[in-house]
Design a protein around this motif. Structure first.
Motif, PDB file in Angstrom:
ATOM      1  N   PHE A   1       0.853  -1.184   0.000  1.00  0.00           N
ATOM      2  CA  PHE A   1       0.000   0.000   0.000  1.00  0.00           C
ATOM      3  C   PHE A   1       0.890   1.234   0.000  1.00  0.00           C
ATOM      4  O   PHE A   1       1.795   1.361   0.818  1.00  0.00           O
ATOM      5  CB  PHE A   1      -0.909  -0.006   1.231  1.00  0.00           C
ATOM      6  CG  PHE A   1      -1.696   1.277   1.411  1.00  0.00           C
ATOM      7  CD1 PHE A   1      -1.805   1.886   2.642  1.00  0.00           C
ATOM      8  CD2 PHE A   1      -2.325   1.858   0.319  1.00  0.00           C
ATOM      9  CE1 PHE A   1      -2.529   3.054   2.798  1.00  0.00           C
ATOM     10  CE2 PHE A   1      -3.050   3.028   0.473  1.00  0.00           C
ATOM     11  CZ  PHE A   1      -3.147   3.637   1.713  1.00  0.00           C
TER      12      PHE A   1
ATOM     13  N   ASP B   1       1.067   5.519  -0.223  1.00  0.00           N
ATOM     14  CA  ASP B   1       0.300   6.742  -0.010  1.00  0.00           C
ATOM     15  C   ASP B   1       0.118   7.500  -1.323  1.00  0.00           C
ATOM     16  O   ASP B   1      -0.850   8.202  -1.527  1.00  0.00           O
ATOM     17  CB  ASP B   1       1.043   7.557   1.049  1.00  0.00           C
ATOM     18  CG  ASP B   1       0.544   8.967   1.121  1.00  0.00           C
ATOM     19  OD1 ASP B   1       1.333   9.892   0.939  1.00  0.00           O
ATOM     20  OD2 ASP B   1      -0.674   9.127   1.356  1.00  0.00           O
ATOM     21  N   GLU B   2       1.091   7.324  -2.241  1.00  0.00           N
ATOM     22  CA  GLU B   2       0.996   8.056  -3.500  1.00  0.00           C
ATOM     23  C   GLU B   2       0.278   7.241  -4.561  1.00  0.00           C
ATOM     24  O   GLU B   2       0.616   6.097  -4.813  1.00  0.00           O
ATOM     25  CB  GLU B   2       2.389   8.405  -4.046  1.00  0.00           C
ATOM     26  CG  GLU B   2       3.166   9.359  -3.184  1.00  0.00           C
ATOM     27  CD  GLU B   2       4.209   8.632  -2.366  1.00  0.00           C
ATOM     28  OE1 GLU B   2       5.378   8.969  -2.469  1.00  0.00           O
ATOM     29  OE2 GLU B   2       3.849   7.677  -1.643  1.00  0.00           O
ATOM     30  N   MET B   3      -0.720   7.829  -5.189  1.00  0.00           N
ATOM     31  CA  MET B   3      -1.509   7.156  -6.206  1.00  0.00           C
ATOM     32  C   MET B   3      -0.637   6.668  -7.364  1.00  0.00           C
ATOM     33  O   MET B   3      -0.858   5.590  -7.914  1.00  0.00           O
ATOM     34  CB  MET B   3      -2.584   8.126  -6.708  1.00  0.00           C
ATOM     35  CG  MET B   3      -3.605   7.505  -7.618  1.00  0.00           C
ATOM     36  SD  MET B   3      -4.417   6.086  -6.894  1.00  0.00           S
ATOM     37  CE  MET B   3      -5.822   6.837  -6.066  1.00  0.00           C
TER      38      MET B   3
ATOM     39  N   GLN C   1       0.341  12.375   8.904  1.00  0.00           N
ATOM     40  CA  GLN C   1      -0.903  12.141   8.184  1.00  0.00           C
ATOM     41  C   GLN C   1      -1.101  10.628   8.068  1.00  0.00           C
ATOM     42  O   GLN C   1      -0.132   9.888   7.955  1.00  0.00           O
ATOM     43  CB  GLN C   1      -0.765  12.748   6.794  1.00  0.00           C
ATOM     44  CG  GLN C   1      -1.903  12.437   5.858  1.00  0.00           C
ATOM     45  CD  GLN C   1      -1.553  12.770   4.419  1.00  0.00           C
ATOM     46  OE1 GLN C   1      -1.892  13.829   3.945  1.00  0.00           O
ATOM     47  NE2 GLN C   1      -0.862  11.867   3.755  1.00  0.00           N
TER      48      GLN C   1
ATOM     49  N   SER D   1      -2.871   7.505   5.861  1.00  0.00           N
ATOM     50  CA  SER D   1      -3.504   7.166   4.585  1.00  0.00           C
ATOM     51  C   SER D   1      -4.191   5.823   4.740  1.00  0.00           C
ATOM     52  O   SER D   1      -3.655   4.920   5.375  1.00  0.00           O
ATOM     53  CB  SER D   1      -2.466   7.070   3.481  1.00  0.00           C
ATOM     54  OG  SER D   1      -1.747   8.281   3.420  1.00  0.00           O
TER      55      SER D   1
ATOM     56  N   ALA E   1      -8.083  10.567  -2.988  1.00  0.00           N
ATOM     57  CA  ALA E   1      -7.670  10.350  -4.379  1.00  0.00           C
ATOM     58  C   ALA E   1      -8.288   9.038  -4.807  1.00  0.00           C
ATOM     59  O   ALA E   1      -8.213   8.059  -4.068  1.00  0.00           O
ATOM     60  CB  ALA E   1      -6.152  10.264  -4.458  1.00  0.00           C
TER      61      ALA E   1
ATOM     62  N   ARG F   1      -6.696  10.327   2.757  1.00  0.00           N
ATOM     63  CA  ARG F   1      -5.644  10.873   3.620  1.00  0.00           C
ATOM     64  C   ARG F   1      -6.289  11.749   4.676  1.00  0.00           C
ATOM     65  O   ARG F   1      -7.133  12.592   4.374  1.00  0.00           O
ATOM     66  CB  ARG F   1      -4.648  11.680   2.804  1.00  0.00           C
ATOM     67  CG  ARG F   1      -3.854  10.833   1.835  1.00  0.00           C
ATOM     68  CD  ARG F   1      -3.666  11.558   0.554  1.00  0.00           C
ATOM     69  NE  ARG F   1      -3.070  10.686  -0.470  1.00  0.00           N
ATOM     70  CZ  ARG F   1      -3.150  10.934  -1.759  1.00  0.00           C
ATOM     71  NH1 ARG F   1      -3.817  11.983  -2.195  1.00  0.00           N
ATOM     72  NH2 ARG F   1      -2.583  10.110  -2.605  1.00  0.00           N
TER      73      ARG F   1
ATOM     74  N   THR G   1       2.291   8.900   7.006  1.00  0.00           N
ATOM     75  CA  THR G   1       3.235   9.643   6.178  1.00  0.00           C
ATOM     76  C   THR G   1       3.432  11.027   6.772  1.00  0.00           C
ATOM     77  O   THR G   1       2.643  11.485   7.593  1.00  0.00           O
ATOM     78  CB  THR G   1       2.707   9.810   4.735  1.00  0.00           C
ATOM     79  OG1 THR G   1       1.324  10.128   4.791  1.00  0.00           O
ATOM     80  CG2 THR G   1       2.901   8.560   3.934  1.00  0.00           C
TER      81      THR G   1
ATOM     82  N   GLU H   1       4.137  15.647  -4.782  1.00  0.00           N
ATOM     83  CA  GLU H   1       3.400  14.406  -5.088  1.00  0.00           C
ATOM     84  C   GLU H   1       1.906  14.686  -5.175  1.00  0.00           C
ATOM     85  O   GLU H   1       1.244  14.236  -6.072  1.00  0.00           O
ATOM     86  CB  GLU H   1       3.654  13.358  -4.014  1.00  0.00           C
ATOM     87  CG  GLU H   1       4.937  12.571  -4.197  1.00  0.00           C
ATOM     88  CD  GLU H   1       4.898  11.646  -5.415  1.00  0.00           C
ATOM     89  OE1 GLU H   1       5.961  11.140  -5.758  1.00  0.00           O
ATOM     90  OE2 GLU H   1       3.812  11.449  -6.023  1.00  0.00           O
ATOM     91  N   TYR H   2       1.406  15.391  -4.159  1.00  0.00           N
ATOM     92  CA  TYR H   2       0.002  15.809  -4.176  1.00  0.00           C
ATOM     93  C   TYR H   2      -0.183  16.900  -3.135  1.00  0.00           C
ATOM     94  O   TYR H   2       0.695  17.138  -2.288  1.00  0.00           O
ATOM     95  CB  TYR H   2      -0.952  14.645  -3.912  1.00  0.00           C
ATOM     96  CG  TYR H   2      -0.761  13.938  -2.587  1.00  0.00           C
ATOM     97  CD1 TYR H   2      -1.280  14.463  -1.400  1.00  0.00           C
ATOM     98  CD2 TYR H   2      -0.069  12.731  -2.532  1.00  0.00           C
ATOM     99  CE1 TYR H   2      -1.110  13.808  -0.190  1.00  0.00           C
ATOM    100  CE2 TYR H   2       0.113  12.067  -1.327  1.00  0.00           C
ATOM    101  CZ  TYR H   2      -0.407  12.608  -0.156  1.00  0.00           C
ATOM    102  OH  TYR H   2      -0.227  11.966   1.028  1.00  0.00           O
TER     103      TYR H   2
ATOM    104  N   ARG I   1       2.494  17.019   0.005  1.00  0.00           N
ATOM    105  CA  ARG I   1       3.303  15.804   0.144  1.00  0.00           C
ATOM    106  C   ARG I   1       4.396  15.928  -0.902  1.00  0.00           C
ATOM    107  O   ARG I   1       4.116  16.024  -2.107  1.00  0.00           O
ATOM    108  CB  ARG I   1       2.447  14.574  -0.124  1.00  0.00           C
ATOM    109  CG  ARG I   1       3.253  13.290  -0.256  1.00  0.00           C
ATOM    110  CD  ARG I   1       3.433  12.618   1.092  1.00  0.00           C
ATOM    111  NE  ARG I   1       3.797  11.216   0.902  1.00  0.00           N
ATOM    112  CZ  ARG I   1       4.991  10.719   1.207  1.00  0.00           C
ATOM    113  NH1 ARG I   1       5.928  11.494   1.716  1.00  0.00           N
ATOM    114  NH2 ARG I   1       5.229   9.440   1.004  1.00  0.00           N
TER     115      ARG I   1
ATOM    116  N   ASP J   1       8.280  14.741  -2.578  1.00  0.00           N
ATOM    117  CA  ASP J   1       9.232  13.650  -2.758  1.00  0.00           C
ATOM    118  C   ASP J   1      10.303  13.720  -1.681  1.00  0.00           C
ATOM    119  O   ASP J   1      10.604  12.750  -1.001  1.00  0.00           O
ATOM    120  CB  ASP J   1       9.940  13.810  -4.115  1.00  0.00           C
ATOM    121  CG  ASP J   1       9.375  12.888  -5.149  1.00  0.00           C
ATOM    122  OD1 ASP J   1       9.764  12.995  -6.317  1.00  0.00           O
ATOM    123  OD2 ASP J   1       8.532  12.044  -4.769  1.00  0.00           O
TER     124      ASP J   1
END
Lengths: 438, 143
Positions: free
Chosen positions: A386, A388-390, B5, B7, B37, B46, B69, B98-99, B116, B118
């Motif tokens: 799993f 966290d980033e899509m 956070q 997820s 997402a 999240r 995270t 990242e988002y 978020r 990298d």
């Protein structure tokens, strides 16, 4: 881990040289044929095939006889295939029979003794000794699994815990408190136990006193073996049997883990082409056919197991001279044919295991959209897979799809599902949902 | 300077989001910010909550797959061009996002953007050098 015993339970029969073995087999086969000659179903079958038991002079002549199938057992339900009067039968067992009538088998007193001895052979081969405490988590009932292992373990002199199935937390408490050293259950249930121990906040590698597991009741891959061995810190062994042919005790692995020794002084194995019925030469992959040459109550002649495997006649390091069969590679009847491609669920399991952290909780869903078959592989998500980033999560799905396409020669859609989304029965995992029928 | 956070993997079917909210609410965990997402099959939810560790344990015990995270909370004046100036800074420094997601602070009326990155530590350095206000975790948990 402590050293496991390499003892042989019945060296006289497990280490025979092949010519002596074949002499014994032929003698037993002819005795058995004389007895089944009184069973109406066999009289009819032999007559239709134009053969008589008097035509059988060598082991090769066996191929002249017709096959027996599950259908024969259904047509003669419940006792029509028995070769002894009910007076001599002391036990009835039956298959789980999820479709139609179950198949019924019987045992005489001698059959039960023989069965215990056969199970004692493979349990001993897996390292079980009198000092062991054997926890049996197969369901006790009409199904043969629990009783077979129970008798074998008692004959060896181990302490048997007849736990039966269900109630996982209670199973874990008893495993822990009673200090079980050997576990008997289905391979998927072994993982359920490991999962639950983890969720209870313990390390499954050290929480229990288990040394060895004897797993059966469903086909399982080498990947699943590695997973069980690693997560429970035990030696995981496979054994083979089917309720129509005695139950567990047809074959079992020794600690070399390079195939299951078939107890050939009791069962004559053949490998056939499942399409044509033709007997294949040694070493070829095909359907296993067994002839029961010792059993009294219901000796089956050339019974089609529908299990696909391969036989190895070279001698094993353990000293047993008995032929070894590979883990079953699926069944000739529930082999999946998807878009014309033959797919065995174990192939897909192997791919999932190659992925770091991927657990074997998966399910295959086959559907037909118009005229096209689709295969969806549902995989339960755990923390290791799993992200966290899509972007990474999708890349993971795509890489799985790519590997599956390479390995099974077919595009399969991978769908990630929540943990425990796939129904687990306390016994067998239902890994295939085929919605194409009907 | 970082904010914790969690997820959560959720299948794209009815009732799963509600289940997360129910489980957390029952145990008195308060959600401060959230973003979702999703794809057609699954979503990644999240959350920033007032007690990250408790929330993680509760959700795991309820059978969810959960990961923790680290993200960065940046305060932006709630006015036109506020976001653009910050993204400009990040872009110039070649910091990869990242988002991100945003919400408006209740009392101060400023917008808060959760990033978020990298490379979280590098990103924090860049933002600090440009004098951009980074909100510490405790501030967000206690909102």
């Amino acid at each position: 881990m402590s050293q496991l015993s390499h003892k042989i339970w019945d060296p006289l029969h497990e280490c025979l040289n092949r010519s002596d073995l074949e002499r014994l087999q032929l003698e037993r086969l002819r005795t058995t044929l004389d007895r089944v000659a009184n069973v109406p179903c066999y009289q009819e079958k032999f007559q239709q095939a134009g053969v008589s038991v008097n035509d059988i002079h060598t082991l090769d002549d066996l191929a002249k006889l017709p096959f027996t199938t599950k259908e024969d057992l259904r047509l003669n339900y419940p006792y029509g295939m028995f070769a002894v009067p009910m007076r001599d039968v002391v036990r009835i067992h039956s298959s789980s029979g999820t479709t139609g009538k179950p198949t019924v088998v019987g045992y005489t007193r001698k059959d039960l003794d023989d069965w215990s001895g056969l199970v004692a052979r493979f349990m001993t081969a897996a390292g079980v000794v009198a000092d062991d405490i054997v926890h049996i988590a197969f369901g006790y009932g009409l199904f043969t699994g629990a009783f077979g292992l129970h008798y074998g373990a008692e004959l060896i002199g181990s302490a048997v815990i007849p736990m039966s199935g269900g109630n996982t937390e209670r199973q874990i408490m008893i495993l822990k408190d009673y200090g079980a050293t050997a576990l008997v259950c289905t391979p998927s249930y072994a993982l359920t136990l490991a999962d639950r121990i983890e969720r209870m906040g313990h390390d499954p590698r050290t929480y229990l006193s288990l040394k060895v597991g004897l797993f059966g009741g469903e086909p399982w891959s080498e990947g699943l073996r590695r997973e069980i061995e690693e997560r429970l810190n035990i030696i995981a062994t496979d054994n083979y049997g089917l309720s129509e042919i005695v139950g567990p005790g047809v074959a079992g692995e020794c600690l070399c883990k390079n195939g299951m020794h078939i107890f050939e002084d009791h069962f004559l194995p053949e490998i056939i082409n499942p399409e044509t019925g033709e007997v294949l030469p040694p070493g070829e992959k095909g359907e296993l056919v067994l002839t029961n040459i010792v059993q009294e109550a219901i000796p089956l002649i050339r019974y089609r197991t529908r299990d696909i495997t391969r036989l190895h006649y070279d001698q094993c390091e353990c000293g047993r001279t008995l032929v070894r069969m590979d883990k079953t590679m699926g069944r000739s009847d529930d082999m999946l044919i998807i878009k014309g491609v033959n797919v065995f669920p174990t192939q897909i399991e192997e791919v999932l295991f190659q992925v770091e952290g991927c657990e074997p909780h998966y399910q295959l869903v086959i559907e037909r959209e118009g005229t096209l078959d689709t295969l969806e592989v549902q995989v339960e998500v755990n923390e290791n897979i799993f992200f966290d980033e899509m972007r990474k999560q999708r890349a993971f799905v795509e890489s799985l799809e790519k590997r599956l396409a390479t390995n099974i020669g077919l595009h399969a859609k991978v769908k990630l599902v929540e943990p425990s989304a796939i129904t687990r029965h306390e016994g067998k995992a239902n890994r295939i949902i085929d919605r194409r029928k009907g | 300077m970082k904010v914790q956070q969690i997820s959560i993997f959720i299948e794209n079917k009815s009732g799963r989001l509600a289940e997360v909210a129910r489980v957390l609410g029952e145990k008195g965990v308060n959600i401060r910010a959230l973003s979702l997402a999703d794809t057609s099959d699954f979503g990644i939810l999240r959350l920033i909550v007032d007690n990250t560790d408790v929330a993680k344990d509760i959700l795991k015990a309820s059978g969810f797959t959960v990961s923790k995270t680290e993200v960065v909370a940046v305060e932006v004046p709630d006015q036109p061009g506020g976001l653009s100036s910050i993204l400009g800074v990040l872009d110039e420094a070649k910091v990869n996002v990242e988002y991100m997601y945003a919400f408006v602070e209740r009392n101060a009326g400023n917008a808060v953007i959760i990033f978020r990155f990298d490379e979280t530590d590098d990103a924090i350095k860049v933002l600090q050098q440009k004098g951009i206000s980074i909100l510490p975790g405790d501030h967000i948990y206690g909102l």
